[in-house]
Each structure stands twice: as structure tokens, then as C-alpha cells.
Design an enzyme around this catalytic site. Structure first.
Site, short mmCIF file in Angstrom:
data_model
loop_
_atom_site.label_atom_id
_atom_site.label_comp_id
_atom_site.label_asym_id
_atom_site.label_seq_id
_atom_site.Cartn_x
_atom_site.Cartn_y
_atom_site.Cartn_z
N ARG A 162 0.84 -1.21 0.00
CA ARG A 162 0.00 0.00 0.00
C ARG A 162 0.87 1.26 0.00
NH1 ARG A 162 -2.68 -3.59 -1.00
NH2 ARG A 162 -4.61 -4.29 -0.02
N SER A 232 -11.14 -0.19 3.47
CA SER A 232 -10.37 -0.40 4.70
C SER A 232 -9.83 0.92 5.20
CB SER A 232 -9.19 -1.33 4.43
OG SER A 232 -9.66 -2.55 3.95
N GLU A 328 -5.12 4.14 6.21
CA GLU A 328 -4.86 3.96 4.78
C GLU A 328 -5.54 5.10 4.03
OE1 GLU A 328 -5.54 -0.12 3.19
OE2 GLU A 328 -6.54 0.90 1.52
C1 LIG Z 1 -15.51 -0.24 -0.90
C2 LIG Z 1 -14.02 -0.05 -1.08
C3 LIG Z 1 -13.21 -1.16 -1.24
C4 LIG Z 1 -11.81 -0.99 -1.41
N1 LIG Z 1 -11.04 -2.10 -1.58
C5 LIG Z 1 -9.71 -1.96 -1.80
C6 LIG Z 1 -8.88 -3.11 -2.03
O1 LIG Z 1 -9.34 -4.25 -2.06
N2 LIG Z 1 -7.55 -2.89 -2.23
C7 LIG Z 1 -6.99 -1.66 -2.24
O2 LIG Z 1 -5.78 -1.54 -2.43
N3 LIG Z 1 -7.76 -0.54 -2.02
C8 LIG Z 1 -9.09 -0.67 -1.81
N4 LIG Z 1 -9.86 0.44 -1.57
C9 LIG Z 1 -9.23 1.76 -1.59
C10 LIG Z 1 -9.34 2.44 -2.97
O3 LIG Z 1 -9.95 1.59 -3.87
C11 LIG Z 1 -7.96 2.81 -3.52
O4 LIG Z 1 -7.25 3.61 -2.62
C12 LIG Z 1 -8.06 3.54 -4.86
O5 LIG Z 1 -6.82 3.54 -5.51
C13 LIG Z 1 -8.58 4.96 -4.72
O6 LIG Z 1 -8.69 5.47 -6.02
P1 LIG Z 1 -9.30 6.90 -6.29
O7 LIG Z 1 -9.20 7.16 -7.74
O8 LIG Z 1 -10.65 6.98 -5.70
O9 LIG Z 1 -8.27 7.84 -5.51
P2 LIG Z 1 -8.59 9.08 -4.57
O10 LIG Z 1 -9.32 8.60 -3.36
O11 LIG Z 1 -9.22 10.16 -5.34
O12 LIG Z 1 -7.12 9.50 -4.16
C14 LIG Z 1 -6.34 8.67 -3.33
C15 LIG Z 1 -4.92 9.27 -3.25
O13 LIG Z 1 -4.32 9.20 -4.54
C16 LIG Z 1 -3.96 10.49 -5.02
N5 LIG Z 1 -4.25 10.50 -6.46
C17 LIG Z 1 -5.40 10.12 -7.06
N6 LIG Z 1 -5.26 10.19 -8.40
C18 LIG Z 1 -4.01 10.65 -8.64
C19 LIG Z 1 -3.28 10.94 -9.83
N7 LIG Z 1 -3.80 10.79 -11.06
N8 LIG Z 1 -2.02 11.42 -9.70
C20 LIG Z 1 -1.45 11.59 -8.49
N9 LIG Z 1 -2.10 11.33 -7.33
C21 LIG Z 1 -3.37 10.86 -7.41
C22 LIG Z 1 -4.80 11.47 -4.22
O14 LIG Z 1 -4.16 12.71 -4.10
C23 LIG Z 1 -4.90 10.75 -2.88
O15 LIG Z 1 -3.74 10.99 -2.15
C24 LIG Z 1 -11.25 0.31 -1.43
C25 LIG Z 1 -12.09 1.43 -1.29
C26 LIG Z 1 -13.46 1.26 -1.13
C27 LIG Z 1 -14.36 2.45 -1.01
#
Ligand SMILES: Cc1cc2nc3c(=O)[nH]c(=O)nc-3n(C[C@H](O)[C@H](O)[C@H](O)COP(=O)(O)OP(=O)(O)OC[C@H]3O[C@@H](n4cnc5c(N)ncnc54)[C@H](O)[C@@H]3O)c2cc1C
Length: 332
Positions: A162, A232, A328
Site C-alpha cells: 500500500r 479499509s 490507509e
Molecule cells: C468499498 C471499497 C473497497 C476498497 N477495496 C480496496 C482493495 O481491495 N484494495 C486496495 O488496495 N484498495 C481498496 N480500496 C481503496 C481504494 O480503492 C484505492 O485507494 C483507490 O486507488 C482509490 O482510487 P481513487 O481514484 O478513488 O483515488 P482518490 O481517493 O481520489 O485519491 C487517493 C490518493 O491518490 C492520489 N491521487 C489520485 N489520483 C491521482 C493521480 N492521477 N495522480 C497523483 N495522485 C493521485 C490522491 O491525491 C490521494 O492521495 C477500497 C475502497 C473502497 C471504497
């Protein structure tokens, strides 16, 4: 490209907390991104993906950059594998679905993880023994301070559990990611719940594996559209041998497994449950009844309510088991 002022961020985070961003933009390509970075060199910046892993406790006094790059292209192919470049704003599961339907393997175990492609390297998303780092060959990004275009090889991304260089520095906007996927697929039986879901299926196909994972995840995790959450909330803690022994003196059944270097990972969900927080609710915030690690929002729009509840859990686990849970989820 339009720069918007005073934008409400409630719909841009899966917890649905309210906060206003001073400036907001959605660059559609690297050129627009560089332009906006040049135009606002002194503003505080935050890159927003699909908002599934962050929430706001206060207004954001700076510039929100929401990358809008949407293309998916095959950039190299031979008889064994393909290299696919996907834009930062592509929905992760759409990419997985497309790859699985073509029989390209490597990311099927990451089915239904809510994410944009651009965020997938940030915390090196993972599930069912697979991590984004296993298939990423290149990450294309722009340096938020200098506007320089950068390309990072897998090694240069410094991926960990992570974790990545991008997460530690918060210095880059990722514009696209290149994945190398195999044209062949061999199912390896490794996970009990996956094997159970696939019971009776001989030599599961890649589509059957994806379908099984989608079913399991749908059952196990709350739908963010119905019960707002960010997955999580805490990382699984990694313990030293001494910490592991001390924990197992208090909780004999504490699950731990060796991750090398004399370090042991344990389950944050287990610790939260043992601390008495599984399914517990304080006002409009609680932990999910089927999964102690998921904090759910029952109706607050104030991010502080969620942060306070998370800190309370953190404090209680520390008090009872002497282990500090690390979030996380990003709290802004
Ligand atoms: C129901 C649920 C289940 C999940 N299950 C998992 C799992 O099984 N495994 C897992 O690893 N995670 C899981 N997650 C967490 C989530 O899926 C990840 O963290 C995912 O990568 C978030 O993506 P996002 O586009 O929504 O990022 P955001 O929430 O918008 O951003 C997250 C971080 O990334 C940065 N960021 C986003 N896009 C960019 C970019 N293009 N360039 C630079 N920085 C950027 C943001 O600044 C922030 O710091 C889960 C979340 C939920 C809600």
C-alpha cells in the site's frame, strides 16, 4: 480549460463529506495540466482521483486537480503479452473488465476495486495476492512543482505494501499508466473464499475468476452509494518479532504471517474487533457490521465526525494492544 471557483467537494469523496475547494480544474491532457501548473505555481495542490480513499474535514484553500485523461490503447503486443496504456481518469474496473474480456491476464484479481487508473499506483492497490505493481511497467506523470513530464519505470516507483514513491512525495500528477498483461491464464488456487466460490468449476477461466471475485466483494463490502465509506480505513500493521510475541501473549489467536526481515503482518480488522469496535456506532459514524476495518457514514456531512471516530479506534487499539494503526485513507 475552465478553472472553477468555490466548488463543493461532497460528490468527489465517497464518504460524502462537505468542503469547498477554492480552485478546481479537470485537465484533459498533459498540455492542459502543464498550463494549469504554470498558471498557479504558488497554490497548494491536491490531485483527486475518484475520491474513494480520501475525505475532507475542512475547506481546501488551494487548487484541486482532477485529471481527465480517458484513453485506453494497446501500445505494444507480441505473442505472449500486451502493453496497455490507460489514462488517469479511466475507471479501474472498466479497464479490468475490458482486459478480462480479451483474455489478457494479470489484473483480474483486482476486479471491482473502486479506483481511477491514475490512483492505482499511489497505494499500489492490491487484493487476492495481486498488486498493481505486478503488472505496471511505466507510470507517466507531471511534476506539480516544475511542470516537467516524467516517466517512472516499475523500479523507480518504489512500490511497497500500500505504498509507492508517489504516495510518499505527493509531488506528481499521474497522467497514465502502462500495464503488461499476459495472453495466457493459469488459475492458481490460493484463497479459500475464492476456491469456495469456484467450487465445482474445473480449471476456472479468467472470466469465471473475475465473476467470483465480483460476487465475493459485493457480498463482503458495503456499496459506497448506499452506505458511504472508503474501504479499509487502516493498514494491516507490520510488527517486529517482539511486538508479535507481546501481542500473542494478550491475544493467543492473533493471526500473523511472516513478511520477511523478521517482520510480521497482523490483521487490523482482528485488532479492531477485539477492541470491541466491530459494528459499533457513535452517532452518524460506525464500523461496518460485516467488516470491522470499514468505517461507514450513516449520515454526517462533517468529516470531523469520521476522523474523530477513527482516532478513537486508533487510541483504543493502542491502549489495549500497544499497536498503532496507521490510516490507509487520506484525511484532508
Ligand atoms: C468499498 C471499497 C473497497 C476498497 N477495496 C480496496 C482493495 O481491495 N484494495 C486496495 O488496495 N484498495 C481498496 N480500496 C481503496 C481504494 O480503492 C484505492 O485507494 C483507490 O486507488 C482509490 O482510487 P481513487 O481514484 O478513488 O483515488 P482518490 O481517493 O481520489 O485519491 C487517493 C490518493 O491518490 C492520489 N491521487 C489520485 N489520483 C491521482 C493521480 N492521477 N495522480 C497523483 N495522485 C493521485 C490522491 O491525491 C490521494 O492521495 C477500497 C475502497 C473502497 C471504497
Amino acid at each position: 480549460m475552465k478553472i472553477q471557483n468555490n466548488i463543493q467537494l461532497q460528490k468527489y469523496n465517497s464518504f460524502g463529506t462537505m468542503a469547498v475547494a477554492k480552485l478546481f480544474c479537470e485537465p484533459q491532457n498533459q498540455k492542459e495540466l502543464s498550463e494549469v501548473l504554470n498558471a498557479f505555481p504558488n497554490e497548494k495542490k491536491l490531485v483527486l482521483g475518484a475520491g474513494y480513499n480520501l475525505f475532507f474535514t475542512k475547506d481546501f484553500d488551494g487548487l484541486i486537480i482532477k485529471p481527465g485523461m480517458k484513453e485506453i490503447n494497446i501500445i505494444f503486443e507480441n505473442e505472449n503479452y500486451v502493453e496497455i496504456e490507460a489514462g488517469a481518469s479511466v475507471e479501474w474496473d472498466i479497464l479490468v473488465g475490458k482486459c478480462v474480456s480479451k483474455g489478457y491476464s494479470g489484473i483480474e484479481n483486482l476486479s471491482l476495486i473502486p479506483s481511477s487508473v491514475g490512483a492505482s499506483p499511489i497505494q499500489n492497490i492490491g487484493a487476492y495476492g495481486t498488486e498493481a505493481k505486478d503488472t505496471i511497467v511505466l507510470v507517466k506523470a507531471v511534476d506539480n512543482e516544475t511542470g516537467d513530464i516524467r516517466e517512472f519505470t516499475n523500479e523507480e516507483c518504489e512500490f511497497g505494501y500500500r505504498d509507492s514513491l508517489f504516495k510518499r512525495t505527493c509531488k506528481y500528477t499521474i497522467t497514465s499508466v502502462v500495464f503488461r498483461l499476459s495472453k495466457s491464464f493459469n488459475y492458481k488456487e490460493k484463497y479459500i473464499d475464492l476456491s469456495r466460490e469456484l467450487e465445482g468449476v474445473e480449471s476456472p477461466t479468467i472470466s469465471q475468476v473475475r465473476d467470483a471475485i465480483v460476487k465475493i466483494r459485493t457480498r463482503k463490502l458495503p456499496d459506497t452509494a448506499i452506505l458511504p465509506n472508503a474501504g479499509s480505513f487502516f493498514k494491516n500493521p507490520v510488527l517486529t518479532k517482539e511486538q508479535k510475541d507481546a501481542l500473542q501473549k494478550k491475544l493467543v489467536d492473533a493471526p500473523t504471517y511472516n513478511v520477511g526481515d523478521n517482520k510480521y503482518k497482523t490483521s487490523a480488522a482482528f485488532l479492531i474487533e477485539k477492541a470491541g469496535y466491530k459494528g459499533r456506532r457513535h452517532g452518524m459514524v460506525g464500523t461496518y457490521e460485516n467488516h470491522a476495518l470499514v468505517i461507514v457514514n450513516y449520515g454526517t456531512t462533517n468529516g470531523k465526525d469520521i476522523a474523530d471516530f477513527a482516532y478513537e479506534i486508533q487510541g483504543e487499539v493502542l491502549k489495549q494492544f500497544d499497536i498503532l494503526l496507521e490510516p490507509e485513507v487520506w484525511i484532508f
